[in-house]
Design a protein around this motif. Structure first.
Motif, mmCIF file in Angstrom:
data_model
loop_
_atom_site.group_PDB
_atom_site.id
_atom_site.type_symbol
_atom_site.label_atom_id
_atom_site.label_comp_id
_atom_site.label_asym_id
_atom_site.label_seq_id
_atom_site.Cartn_x
_atom_site.Cartn_y
_atom_site.Cartn_z
ATOM 1 N N ALA A 37 67.090 46.640 29.943
ATOM 2 C CA ALA A 37 66.316 47.626 30.633
ATOM 3 C C ALA A 37 64.908 47.731 29.963
ATOM 4 C CB ALA A 37 67.009 49.089 30.421
ATOM 5 N N ASP A 38 64.895 47.208 28.657
ATOM 6 C CA ASP A 38 63.494 47.120 27.925
ATOM 7 C C ASP A 38 62.584 46.168 28.644
ATOM 8 O OD1 ASP A 38 64.942 47.608 24.733
ATOM 9 O OD2 ASP A 38 64.740 49.104 26.260
ATOM 10 N N VAL A 39 63.005 45.047 29.267
ATOM 11 C CA VAL A 39 62.174 44.100 29.796
ATOM 12 C C VAL A 39 62.160 43.993 31.211
ATOM 13 C CG1 VAL A 39 62.434 42.623 27.771
ATOM 14 C CG2 VAL A 39 64.088 42.386 29.629
ATOM 15 N N LEU A 40 62.599 44.935 31.928
ATOM 16 C CA LEU A 40 62.519 45.020 33.228
ATOM 17 C C LEU A 40 61.082 45.000 34.099
ATOM 18 C CD1 LEU A 40 65.303 47.502 34.858
ATOM 19 C CD2 LEU A 40 64.816 45.006 35.158
ATOM 20 N N GLY A 41 60.281 45.832 33.504
ATOM 21 C CA GLY A 41 58.835 45.968 33.805
ATOM 22 C C GLY A 41 58.293 44.322 33.424
ATOM 23 N N LEU A 42 58.845 43.882 32.730
ATOM 24 C CA LEU A 42 58.253 42.552 32.152
ATOM 25 C C LEU A 42 58.432 41.407 33.186
ATOM 26 C CD1 LEU A 42 56.374 41.081 29.990
ATOM 27 C CD2 LEU A 42 58.185 40.427 28.829
ATOM 28 N N HIS A 65 63.407 53.158 34.305
ATOM 29 C CA HIS A 65 63.590 52.096 33.397
ATOM 30 C C HIS A 65 62.308 51.284 33.106
ATOM 31 C CE1 HIS A 65 67.744 52.050 33.301
ATOM 32 N NE2 HIS A 65 68.037 52.356 34.577
ATOM 33 N N ARG A 66 61.251 51.317 33.945
ATOM 34 C CA ARG A 66 60.081 50.597 33.755
ATOM 35 C C ARG A 66 59.546 51.283 32.513
ATOM 36 N NH1 ARG A 66 60.418 49.591 39.417
ATOM 37 N NH2 ARG A 66 58.858 51.212 39.840
ATOM 38 N N LEU A 67 59.124 52.563 33.006
ATOM 39 C CA LEU A 67 58.416 53.470 31.827
ATOM 40 C C LEU A 67 59.093 53.354 30.446
ATOM 41 C CD1 LEU A 67 57.744 56.888 33.467
ATOM 42 C CD2 LEU A 67 55.944 55.248 32.649
ATOM 43 N N LEU A 68 60.291 53.195 30.320
ATOM 44 C CA LEU A 68 60.788 53.300 29.135
ATOM 45 C C LEU A 68 60.793 51.860 28.264
ATOM 46 C CD1 LEU A 68 64.234 55.613 30.021
ATOM 47 C CD2 LEU A 68 62.447 55.898 28.157
ATOM 48 N N SER A 69 60.507 51.129 29.253
ATOM 49 C CA SER A 69 60.156 49.557 28.643
ATOM 50 C C SER A 69 58.862 49.445 27.890
ATOM 51 C CB SER A 69 60.085 48.528 29.831
ATOM 52 O OG SER A 69 58.932 48.720 30.584
ATOM 53 N N SER A 70 57.909 50.482 28.275
ATOM 54 C CA SER A 70 56.651 50.613 27.358
ATOM 55 C C SER A 70 56.402 51.731 26.625
ATOM 56 C CB SER A 70 55.521 50.246 28.132
ATOM 57 O OG SER A 70 55.562 51.214 29.373
ATOM 58 N N GLU A 71 57.176 52.905 27.286
ATOM 59 C CA GLU A 71 56.879 54.187 26.644
ATOM 60 C C GLU A 71 58.306 54.698 25.856
ATOM 61 O OE1 GLU A 71 53.951 55.907 26.836
ATOM 62 O OE2 GLU A 71 53.004 54.749 28.325
ATOM 63 N N CYS A 73 62.892 56.545 13.576
ATOM 64 C CA CYS A 73 63.669 55.728 14.352
ATOM 65 C C CYS A 73 62.682 54.943 15.357
ATOM 66 C CB CYS A 73 64.828 56.543 15.167
ATOM 67 S SG CYS A 73 65.829 57.407 13.860
ATOM 68 N N PRO A 74 62.080 53.583 14.772
ATOM 69 C CA PRO A 74 61.095 53.110 15.736
ATOM 70 C C PRO A 74 62.053 52.518 16.808
ATOM 71 C CG PRO A 74 61.467 51.940 13.632
ATOM 72 C CD PRO A 74 62.183 53.397 13.282
ATOM 73 N N ARG A 75 62.983 52.063 16.957
ATOM 74 C CA ARG A 75 63.499 51.447 18.217
ATOM 75 C C ARG A 75 64.464 52.293 18.874
ATOM 76 N NH1 ARG A 75 66.312 46.138 16.216
ATOM 77 N NH2 ARG A 75 66.338 45.667 18.283
ATOM 78 N N VAL A 76 64.286 53.733 18.736
ATOM 79 C CA VAL A 76 64.939 54.669 19.643
ATOM 80 C C VAL A 76 63.851 55.180 20.666
ATOM 81 C CG1 VAL A 76 65.996 56.982 19.768
ATOM 82 C CG2 VAL A 76 66.574 55.199 17.973
#
Length: 945
Positions: free
Chosen positions: A181-186, A280-286, A382-385
Motif C-alpha cells: 500500500a505504501d508504494v501504490l502511488g509510486l 491508499h495513494r494518500l497514505l503512501s505520502s501522507e 513512531c516515524p513509521r506509523v
C-alpha cells in the motif's frame, strides 16, 4: 608528516545542478561554467579531455578563444570550490574532478541500488529502506538547464533509466516486505509514465493485488492488453498471463487487520472503490489523513476497508468512549496491551515503536482535544506509523490531510439505475431482509427516487432497505417525509447506537455545536437549495449572533453540517436529512415563524433586485442569480401562499414580469396565473400588475382568450399612473399581433409606451405590427426610436429581432441574417431564451429561402424541441408553418400540407393572412401527430446526400 585533510564536497546532478562545500551551498553562475562542472561530475573521477569539453561547449563552431575561455571557466570553478579546490586537477590530457561514492548523488544511487539487490532475497524490508533512500535522491528534472549540451543530454537519459530501475526495485521489495500500500502511488506513476513498459505494469498489478485490490489489478492487466493491441499490434509476454492467474487464484492477498471484534464488517462495501484507492495513494505520502463528512456517509466503513488492505493495522474505535481521559486506555485495548502501572500512552508508543503500521482512529469528533494530543504523540514518536482518522470535522494538526467523503452518486435522468452505486447498495441490503425475485422496472424507478430523496447517504439507504421487510418500495417512498424517525427502530448497520435512526445520527453532530452554531444551522435549514455567502452572513447578522458569521459558517462546514460549494462562488448547502432535522429543531425552538418570514422577505428582495436589473447592463448576472435561486424561490412562494401573504406574493410576481415574458421559466408563469385566480387579488393595490403578468403567462402557453380577458380585467382596475397599465396594454398588443389585428396591436403598444418610463419593448411590438401591415419605413422609425431607449441585452436583442423581421420583409436577406444573429447572441448572453427562440425562427426561415437547407433543417429540429418543452404553441405553430414552406420547396407536399392544415385548425396558432388556407379531406392531425410528422420529415431530408 600528517596527511592533508580534504574538505568535504558534494555534487548533486539528480535534479538541478547543486554544489556544496563543507556543508554550505555554492552558487555556480553561468550556463557554460555549470556545464563544465556537470561534465566533470558525470565523469565520476575520470579525466575529461580538453577537446571533449570544448566540443561539448561549442558544438557548432569553436571560437578562436574557445580553449582560453575553457581555461577561464575551470580557473573560476576552482575559486567556487574554495577549500576543496585541490579536487579539481589539471593533467596533460585535460581535467579531473576527484569524487568518490559519497560525493556524487548519482554514484550514491547506483551504490544503494546494488546494495538493495544483494539484500532483497533475505531481507526485503531492509532493501526497501535502501531503495527509498535512493529514490529520494531525485529532486526534479535532471539538469534541465543543461540538456542542450549533447554529452549531458545522453547522461540525463541514463539517469532516467537508473531511476526506472530504482523505482521498479522499490515497488518489488516493498510488495515482498508487506508494504504494497505504501508504494501504490509510486507504482501507478511509473506505469503511467510509460504505459507500454510491461515491467512497470506487472509491478503495479502485484502492488494492487498485495494491497487487497485484486479487481483493480486485473483491470490494469486488461487495459495493458488492449493498449498493446491498439497502439503497437503486439501481444503481452507470458508473464502477464501467469500473473493474472496468480492474482485471480488469490495467491497475492492483504495482511489481516488487528483490531477489536467489531472492526471486521459483516457486509460488502459498495460504491467506494475509487475513494479507497485514493486513500491508499494518500497514505503512501501522507502520515495523517482524516476522512471527514456528515454522519451516515460511511466514513468508518471506508476506513476499515483501507485498513483491511493495508498490511499491519490497528483500529481504535472511539464511538463508545465518552471520557476524554480514556483515549490512551482505548488505544492500549486496541493494541491488546495491558498496562498495570506507569504512563499508558508511553507504553502504547513503545509498542508501536519504529515498525510500519497503519493506525485507524474512528469517530474523533466528540473527543477532538484528547485525540489531537494522542495522534500528535504517535506521529512524533513512531516515524513509521501512519494515522487514518474519521471525524465529522478535522483534528486541526499541521500534518493533517483532510479527505472529504461525499454521499454515493444517485441516478441521473435516463441512467440505468442498476449501474448506480446507491441503487446497488439499496438492492444488496434489501435482499437480506426480503429475498425473492428481482424488482420490476417500475419498482427500480421507485428505488431510484428513494435514494435520490435520501441524498445517496449510505446509512439512510441501508436503514431504508431494512424497512422493506414491512413496506413495499412505493409505500416506503410515500412515507419518506418522516424519514428521520421512520428509518430506524432496530440495530443500525454498524451496531452503533448512534446509527439506529437517522435522527440519532444527526443529533450526535448537532449537539457537538455551540448555541450560536446550532441557531444559525436551524435558520439556514429553511433554504431548500442552500445560500450564498452574502445571504448566510446577513442571516447571521439578523439573528444577532455573538460569533463572527464567517467563523460560524466555517465551523459548520468543518463539522460536516454544511457543504461548501466553491465552484461558482461560495454556496452553502445541507443534505436533505440534515435540513429536515434543522426544520424540526426550528419548530421545537419556537423559531419556525421567524425563519419562514425571513425566507419570504429574502424572496421579495431577490425579485425586486431582478426587476430593477432588467433595464440595465446588470441583466445577465441577475438572470443567473434568479435561475440559481429558483428552488429557494419556489419554497418561499409556496410558504407565502399557504400563509396568505398576498402582499409578498404580488410583489414577487410583479417584479418577475421579465422572467414570465422573455424567459423559459414556465414555473413562474404558473405562479402568476395561480395568483390571478385568487379572488382576494381583485381588491389588492397590485391587482392590475398581477393580472397583466398572468395574461402574459397565458399568452405564452397559447391561450390568447385568457390572456386578453386577464389583461382587460387588469386594465379596468387601473388609473393612468398605475404600473399595471402598461403591462396590460403590452399583453393586449401581443394578443392582437398574434390575431393579425395589426392596427390594434400598434395602438395598444404605443399606448403602453406612454404609460411607463421604463425602456421596454413596446416600440418594437408597434414596429412589428406596422411592418406586417406593409409600412416598412414607419416600422424602421418606430424600431429606431425604441432602440435609443434600451440598455439591457434582452431589449437590445428584441430591437435586433424586429430589425431582422423588417429587413426580411424588405427582401434584404443579408441584413436580416445579421440582425437575427445579433438578436440570438444578445438573448443568450442575458438569459432571454424566448427571444433567442423567436429570432432563431426568423433566421431559419431566411436560410431556408436562400437554399441553406441543411442548416435550416437542423435548426428547426432544435427550435421545435425548445417551444414544445416550454409549452409555447403560438410560436411553435409559427415555426411549423415556416418548416412547411421549406418542405414544400423540397418536394414534400404531403407533410407540408398536413402541417399547414393543422395550424389552420389550431385555435392558438397566430393568424397569417399572407398564407392561403390549405383544403384538407378528413380531420387535421393533432399536436402529437404533427410534431412526429415534422420530425420525421426533417430526419428524412437530412439523411439525403
Amino acid at each position: 608528516m600528517a596527511a592533508r585533510q580534504v574538505p568535504p564536497m558534494r555534487i548533486e546532478v539528480l535534479g538541478p545542478l547543486r554544489l556544496t562545500v563543507s556543508g554550505s551551498p555554492v552558487d555556480v553562475p553561468g550556463t557554460k561554467r555549470r556545464a563544465v562542472l556537470g561534465l566533470l561530475a558525470l565523469a565520476e573521477g575520470r579525466t575529461v579531455t580538453v577537446d571533449s569539453l570544448v566540443d561539448a561547449l561549442w558544438p557548432a563552431e569553436v571560437p578562436d578563444s574557445g580553449r582560453q575561455a575553457l581555461h577561464s571557466h575551470v580557473s573560476r570553478l576552482r575559486g567556487h570550490l574554495g577549500a576543496a579546490a585541490a579536487r579539481l586537477e589539471t593533467g596533460p590530457e585535460g581535467y579531473r574532478l576527484a569524487v568518490d561514492g559519497e560525493d556524487l548523488d548519482l554514484a550514491q544511487a547506483r551504490s544503494l541500488l546494488a546494495a538493495a539487490r544483494s539484500r532483497a532475497p533475505a531481507d526485503p524490508a531492509a532493501a526497501t529502506a535502501l531503495l527509498r533512500q535512493a529514490h529520494a535522491l531525485w529532486r526534479g528534472p535532471v539538469l534541465a538547464d543543461l540538456v542542450h549540451v549533447a554529452p549531458i543530454a545522453a547522461a540525463v537519459a541514463e539517469c532516467g533509466q537508473l531511476r526506472r530501475e530504482v523505482t521498479d526495485a522499490l515497488v518489488a521489495t516493498a510488495v515482498a516486505a508487506g508494504q504494497a500500500a505504501d508504494v501504490l502511488g509510486l507504482a501507478e506513476a511509473a506505469a503511467a509514465e510509460d504505459p507500454l513498459r510491461e515491467p512497470a505494469v506487472l509491478l503495479l498489478m502485484r502492488a494492487l493485488a498485495a494491497a487487497g485490490q485484486a479487481p483493480d489489478a486485473l483491470r490494469v492487466g486488461r487495459e495493458h492488453r488492449r493498449r498493446l493491441a491498439d497502439e503497437v499490434g503486439l501481444d503481452p509476454s507470458p508473464a502477464l498471463d501467469e500473473l493474472e492467474r496468480e492474482i485471480a487464484g488469490g495467491a497475492l492477498g492483504p495482511a489481516p487487520v488487528r483490531s477489536g471484534s467489531s472492526a471486521r464488517p459483516a457486509t460488502a462495501l459498495i460504491g467506494r472503490e475509487a475513494q479507497v484507492a485514493a486513500l491508499h495513494r494518500l497514505l503512501s505520502s501522507e502520515r495523517l489523513v482524516t476522512v471527514v463528512g456528515p454522519g451516515g456517509v460511511g466514513k468508518t466503513r471506508v476506513a476499515l476497508e483501507v485498513a483491511r488492505a493495508s498490511g499491519p493495522a490497528t483500529v481504535l474505535l472511539l464511538g463508545p468512549v465518552t471520557d476524554p481521559g480514556a483515549v490512551p486506555h482505548a488505544l492500549a485495548a486496541a493494541l491488546d496491551l495491558r498496562v498495570v502501572q506507569g504512563d499508558v500512552l508511553a507504553a502504547c508508543l513503545a509498542v508501536l515503536g519504529d515498525r510500519p503500521c497503519l493506525l485507524v482512529v474512528d469517530n474523533c469528533e466528540h473527543l477532538l482535544d484528547p485525540v489531537r494530543d494522542t495522534v500528535a504523540a504517535v506521529l512524533a514518536a513512531c516515524p513509521r506509523v501512519s494515522v487514518l482518522g474519521t471525524s465529522r470535522e478535522r483534528l486541526g494538526l499541521a500534518a493533517e490531510h483532510a479527505f472529504r467523503l461525499s454521499p454515493l452518486p444517485v441516478p441521473s435522468p435516463g441512467q440505468d439505475p442498476l449501474r448506480v452505486a446507491s441503487v446497488t447498495l439499496f438492492l444488496d441490503r434489501a435482499r437480506r431482509v426480503r429475498p425473492g425475485p428481482p424488482l420490476s422496472p417500475g419498482e427500480l424507478d421507485t428505488v431510484a427516487d428513494i435514494v435520490h430523496r435520501l441524498d445517496g447517504m449510505p446509512l439512510a439507504i441501508e436503514l431504508a432497505a431494512g424497512r422493506l421487510s414491512s413496506f413495499s418500495p412505493a409505500d416506503l417512498r410515500d412515507r419518506l417525509d418522516r424519514s428521520l424517525d421512520l428509518l430506524g427502530g432496530g440495530a443500525g448497520p454498524s451496531g452503533d447506537a448512534r446509527h439506529r435512526t437517522l435522527r440519532a445520527t444527526v443529533a450526535w453532530s448537532y449537539e457537538l455545536l455551540d448555541e450560536d452554531e446550532r441557531r444559525l444551522f436551524r435558520h439556514l435549514s429553511v433554504f431548500t437549495d442552500g445560500v450564498d455567502l452574502d445571504t448566510a452572513e446577513r442571516i447571521a447578522a439578523d439573528l444577532h449572533l455573538e460569533g463572527d458569521p464567517g467563523s460560524l459558517l466555517a465551523h459548520l462546514v468543518d463539522a460536516s453540517m454544511l457543504d461548501a460549494d466553491l465552484s461558482g462562488g461560495t454556496r452553502y448547502r445541507m443534505l436533505e436529512t440534515l435540513r429536515a432535522f434543522g426544520m424540526d429543531r426550528l419548530t421545537a425552538a419556537g423559531e419556525e415563524a421567524d425563519a419562514v418570514d425571513r425566507l419570504i422577505r429574502w424572496a421579495v428582495d431577490l425579485a425586486a433586485e431582478f426587476g430593477a436589473a432588467m433595464d440595465t447592463e446588470r441583466e445577465p448576472r441577475a438572470d443567473r442569480v434568479l435561475r440559481r435561486e429558483l428552488a429557494n424561490l419556489r419554497t418561499a412562494w409556496r410558504l407565502a401562499r399557504e400563509r396568505g401573504r398576498l402582499d409578498e406574493c404580488a410583489a414577487v410576481v410583479g417584479d418577475l414580469f421579465d422572467a414570465v415574458a422573455y424567459r423559459d421559466l414556465t414555473e413562474i408563469r404558473g405562479w402568476a396565473e395561480e395568483l390571478a385566480g385568487d379572488p382576494a387579488i381583485l381588491t389588492h393595490p397590485e391587482a392590475s400588475v398581477v393580472l397583466g403578468t398572468a395574461g402574459e403567462a397565458a399568452y405564452h402557453r397559447g391561450d390568447r382568450a385568457t390572456a386578453e380577458r386577464l389583461a382587460r380585467a387588469g386594465l379596468a382596475l387601473t388609473t393612468e399612473d398605475d404600473p399595471g397599465s402598461w403591462i396590460c396594454r403590452m399583453v393586449l398588443s401581443v394578443v392582437a399581433l398574434a390575431q393579425g389585428a395589426h392596427a390594434d396591436s400598434a395602438r395598444h403598444a404605443l399606448a403602453a409606451t406612454g404609460l411607463t418610463s421604463r425602456p421596454r419593448g413596446t416600440h418594437g411590438i408597434a414596429a412589428l405590427a406596422t411592418a406586417y401591415a406593409g409600412d416598412l419605413d414607419g416600422a424602421r422609425a418606430l424600431n429606431e426610436l425604441g432602440r435609443g431607449r434600451v440598455r439591457s441585452p434582452s431589449m437590445q436583442s428584441w430591437t435586433a429581432y424586429v430589425q431582422g423581421e423588417i429587413e426580411s420583409l424588405a427582401g434584404d436577406s443579408g441584413a436580416a441574417e445579421e440582425a437575427y444573429l445579433r438578436a440570438i447572441e444578445l438573448a443568450r448572453s442575458s438569459g432571454g431564451t424566448f427571444l433567442a427562440g423567436v429570432a432563431m425562427v426568423g433566421l431559419l426561415a431566411g436560410r431556408g429561402r436562400s437554399g441553406r437547407t441543411r442548416e435550416a433543417l437542423n435548426g428547426y429540429r432544435e427550435v421545435i424541441d425548445y417551444f414544445e418543452r416550454t409549452g409555447n404553441w403560438t410560436h411553435l405553430w409559427a415555426t411549423l408553418r415556416n418548416l412547411a414552406d421549406l418542405l414544400r420547396g423540397l418536394g414534400e407536399e404531403r407533410p407540408a400540407g398536413l402541417i399547414d392544415a393543422a395550424a389552420d385548425a389550431a385555435p392558438d396558432a397566430p393568424a397569417d393572412d399572407r398564407r392561403p388556407r390549405v383544403p384538407l379531406t378528413g380531420p387535421a392531425p393533432g399536436r402529437g401527430a404533427v410534431l412526429q410528422l415534422a420530425r420525421e420529415a426533417i430526419a428524412r431530408n437530412l439523411a439525403r446526400p
